[in-house]
Design a protein around this motif. Structure first.
Motif, mmCIF file in Angstrom:
data_model
loop_
_atom_site.group_PDB
_atom_site.id
_atom_site.type_symbol
_atom_site.label_atom_id
_atom_site.label_comp_id
_atom_site.label_asym_id
_atom_site.label_seq_id
_atom_site.Cartn_x
_atom_site.Cartn_y
_atom_site.Cartn_z
ATOM 1 N N SER A 107 -1.207 5.323 -1.961
ATOM 2 C CA SER A 107 -1.369 3.897 -1.735
ATOM 3 C C SER A 107 -2.618 3.380 -2.433
ATOM 4 C CB SER A 107 -1.461 3.627 -0.227
ATOM 5 O OG SER A 107 -1.425 2.256 0.029
ATOM 6 N N ALA A 108 -2.510 2.166 -2.962
ATOM 7 C CA ALA A 108 -3.652 1.484 -3.570
ATOM 8 C C ALA A 108 -3.569 0.024 -3.153
ATOM 9 C CB ALA A 108 -3.601 1.604 -5.088
ATOM 10 N N ARG A 109 -4.697 -0.512 -2.711
ATOM 11 C CA ARG A 109 -4.705 -1.899 -2.251
ATOM 12 C C ARG A 109 -5.850 -2.656 -2.903
ATOM 13 N NH1 ARG A 109 -1.074 -1.688 1.818
ATOM 14 N NH2 ARG A 109 -0.996 0.217 2.998
ATOM 15 N N ASN A 110 -5.497 -3.706 -3.612
ATOM 16 C CA ASN A 110 -6.431 -4.683 -4.164
ATOM 17 C C ASN A 110 -5.774 -6.033 -3.947
ATOM 18 O OD1 ASN A 110 -8.590 -3.015 -5.171
ATOM 19 N ND2 ASN A 110 -7.140 -2.238 -6.666
ATOM 20 N N GLU A 111 -5.735 -6.874 -4.944
ATOM 21 C CA GLU A 111 -4.991 -8.129 -4.817
ATOM 22 C C GLU A 111 -3.515 -7.847 -4.587
ATOM 23 O OE1 GLU A 111 -5.534 -11.238 -7.688
ATOM 24 O OE2 GLU A 111 -7.625 -10.664 -7.961
ATOM 25 N N THR A 112 -3.005 -6.853 -5.290
ATOM 26 C CA THR A 112 -1.635 -6.393 -5.111
ATOM 27 C C THR A 112 -1.695 -5.024 -4.461
ATOM 28 O OG1 THR A 112 -0.944 -7.560 -7.105
ATOM 29 C CG2 THR A 112 0.519 -5.829 -6.303
ATOM 30 N N GLY A 113 -0.948 -4.841 -3.388
ATOM 31 C CA GLY A 113 -0.877 -3.538 -2.736
ATOM 32 C C GLY A 113 0.336 -2.787 -3.235
ATOM 33 N N VAL A 114 0.158 -1.493 -3.488
ATOM 34 C CA VAL A 114 1.269 -0.646 -3.904
ATOM 35 C C VAL A 114 1.218 0.629 -3.075
ATOM 36 C CG1 VAL A 114 2.373 0.615 -5.792
ATOM 37 C CG2 VAL A 114 1.191 -1.544 -6.262
ATOM 38 N N THR A 115 2.303 0.897 -2.376
ATOM 39 C CA THR A 115 2.432 2.145 -1.633
ATOM 40 C C THR A 115 3.705 2.826 -2.102
ATOM 41 O OG1 THR A 115 1.285 1.276 0.300
ATOM 42 C CG2 THR A 115 2.701 3.184 0.660
ATOM 43 N N VAL A 116 3.576 4.089 -2.466
ATOM 44 C CA VAL A 116 4.725 4.884 -2.891
ATOM 45 C C VAL A 116 4.876 6.032 -1.905
ATOM 46 C CG1 VAL A 116 5.795 6.205 -4.753
ATOM 47 C CG2 VAL A 116 4.224 4.326 -5.307
ATOM 48 N N SER A 117 6.025 6.079 -1.243
ATOM 49 C CA SER A 117 6.304 7.221 -0.370
ATOM 50 C C SER A 117 7.407 8.044 -1.014
ATOM 51 C CB SER A 117 6.701 6.761 1.038
ATOM 52 O OG SER A 117 7.826 5.926 1.023
ATOM 53 N N TYR A 118 7.350 9.349 -0.792
ATOM 54 C CA TYR A 118 8.276 10.276 -1.424
ATOM 55 C C TYR A 118 9.142 10.919 -0.351
ATOM 56 C CZ TYR A 118 5.024 9.559 -5.227
ATOM 57 O OH TYR A 118 4.247 8.975 -6.187
ATOM 58 N N TRP A 119 10.432 11.039 -0.669
ATOM 59 C CA TRP A 119 11.423 11.490 0.306
ATOM 60 C C TRP A 119 12.378 12.489 -0.335
ATOM 61 C CZ3 TRP A 119 10.821 9.764 5.255
ATOM 62 C CH2 TRP A 119 9.917 8.712 5.426
ATOM 63 N N ALA A 120 12.881 13.394 0.477
ATOM 64 C CA ALA A 120 13.789 14.429 -0.005
ATOM 65 C C ALA A 120 15.144 13.871 -0.421
ATOM 66 C CB ALA A 120 13.981 15.502 1.068
ATOM 67 N N ASP A 121 15.608 12.822 0.286
ATOM 68 C CA ASP A 121 16.952 12.309 0.017
ATOM 69 C C ASP A 121 17.089 10.871 0.522
ATOM 70 O OD1 ASP A 121 17.440 12.534 2.861
ATOM 71 O OD2 ASP A 121 17.808 14.661 2.524
ATOM 72 N N LEU A 122 18.190 10.253 0.140
ATOM 73 C CA LEU A 122 18.438 8.863 0.532
ATOM 74 C C LEU A 122 18.668 8.719 2.033
ATOM 75 C CD1 LEU A 122 20.697 7.728 -2.453
ATOM 76 C CD2 LEU A 122 18.319 7.055 -1.997
ATOM 77 N N ALA A 123 19.259 9.727 2.666
ATOM 78 C CA ALA A 123 19.488 9.670 4.111
ATOM 79 C C ALA A 123 18.167 9.596 4.867
ATOM 80 C CB ALA A 123 20.309 10.876 4.566
ATOM 81 N N SER A 124 17.153 10.312 4.406
ATOM 82 C CA SER A 124 15.831 10.272 5.039
ATOM 83 C C SER A 124 15.198 8.890 4.906
ATOM 84 C CB SER A 124 14.913 11.323 4.430
ATOM 85 O OG SER A 124 15.430 12.619 4.621
ATOM 86 N N ILE A 125 15.361 8.267 3.754
ATOM 87 C CA ILE A 125 14.842 6.915 3.536
ATOM 88 C C ILE A 125 15.535 5.931 4.468
ATOM 89 C CG2 ILE A 125 14.687 5.013 1.863
ATOM 90 C CD1 ILE A 125 14.505 7.251 -0.327
#
Length: 106
Positions: free
Chosen positions: A48-66
């Motif tokens: 995650s990085a937060r400034n004026e624009t926040g961006v969070t990337v989470s990683y998942w094993a599969d679409l069902a988990s998401i």
């Protein structure tokens, strides 16, 4: 910190946001969501990085988990608060990671 992910393929959920000026429990909720996500089956890591624009990337094993994480009751409550209080604009993207590589300076 850069997430330690397994060999591809796996999935990335990229959440990009522009915040409002409303704080009202945002930091506590964001911390709780990070902790809760890490407890979910299929969770691989987060960056995650937060400034004026926040961006969070989470990683998942599969679409069902998401899908299960999106439907989690406590996460849905945080999403509702985000829609009405914390974000003036956001976008979520889901991508399949087919290749990754890294370089580590010692």
């Amino acid at each position: 910190m850069i997430a330690k992910t397994p060999e591809p393929p796996y999935y990335a959920v990229i959440f990009t946001s522009l915040r409002t000026d409303i704080e009202n429990g945002y930091d506590e909720t964001a911390e709780r969501m990070a902790t809760l996500a890490a407890e979910q089956p299929g969770f691989l890591g987060v960056e995650s990085a937060r400034n004026e624009t926040g961006v969070t990337v989470s990683y998942w094993a599969d679409l069902a988990s998401i899908k299960a994480w999106k439907a989690h009751a406590e996460h849905q409550q945080a999403q509702r608060l985000g829609h009405v209080q914390w974000y003036r604009h956001f976008k979520t993207r889901i991508a399949k990671v087919e290749r990754d590589y890294e370089s580590v300076m010692s």
